[in-house]
Design a protein around this motif. Structure first.
Motif, short mmCIF file in Angstrom:
data_model
loop_
_atom_site.label_atom_id
_atom_site.label_comp_id
_atom_site.label_asym_id
_atom_site.label_seq_id
_atom_site.Cartn_x
_atom_site.Cartn_y
_atom_site.Cartn_z
N LYS A 62 44.54 17.62 -42.75
CA LYS A 62 45.20 17.21 -44.47
C LYS A 62 43.54 16.85 -45.03
O LYS A 62 42.91 16.90 -44.62
N PRO A 63 43.82 16.73 -46.03
CA PRO A 63 42.73 16.26 -47.32
C PRO A 63 41.78 15.36 -46.73
O PRO A 63 41.05 14.96 -47.22
N TYR A 64 43.31 14.03 -46.44
CA TYR A 64 42.21 12.84 -46.19
C TYR A 64 42.28 12.53 -45.05
O TYR A 64 41.58 11.00 -44.43
N LEU A 65 42.65 13.25 -44.28
CA LEU A 65 42.85 13.12 -42.38
C LEU A 65 42.52 14.74 -41.71
O LEU A 65 43.19 15.34 -41.78
N SER A 70 43.38 10.62 -35.15
CA SER A 70 43.69 10.02 -36.55
C SER A 70 42.33 8.25 -36.53
O SER A 70 42.48 8.26 -37.39
N GLY A 71 42.63 7.52 -35.73
CA GLY A 71 42.48 6.42 -35.60
C GLY A 71 42.58 5.38 -36.32
O GLY A 71 41.88 4.42 -37.25
N VAL A 72 43.79 6.03 -36.98
CA VAL A 72 44.70 5.28 -38.31
C VAL A 72 44.59 3.77 -38.40
O VAL A 72 44.63 2.97 -39.62
N ALA A 73 44.93 3.27 -37.03
CA ALA A 73 45.03 2.00 -37.68
C ALA A 73 43.36 1.12 -36.79
O ALA A 73 43.98 -0.36 -36.95
#
Length: 88
Positions: A62-65, A70-73
């Protein structure tokens, strides 16, 4: 982020006939039974359960990821930890 319900009724889902507790409560209430499992083995230590399985991997770029882990947290976890250093 929020505190999960820790009602005693969820403890029944991790009862085991061969161990102190089962490590899975089955398909339903999975993150809650995972959280109920930890206090049974933690002893005197505080426990923080991060249920990030659903956001841990990004299948499509995605443009932001980027694609992949993901390392999102991570940012939230770092900010949470830093908050302990600022308490009075």
């Amino acid at each position: 982020m929020w505190q999960m319900p820790m009602d005693d009724e969820y403890r029944d889902l991790i009862k085991s006939t061969v161990a102190d507790v089962a490590n899975s409560g089955g398909r339903f209430a999975g993150m809650i039974t995972a959280a109920k499992f930890l206090p049974g083995i933690r002893g005197q230590y505080a426990v923080l359960h991060l249920d990030i399985a659903g956001t841990a991997w990004n299948d499509d770029e995605k443009p932001y990821l980027p694609k992949g882990p993901s390392g999102v947290a991570m940012r939230s976890l770092v900010e949470f930890g830093l908050g302990f250093g600022n308490s009075a």
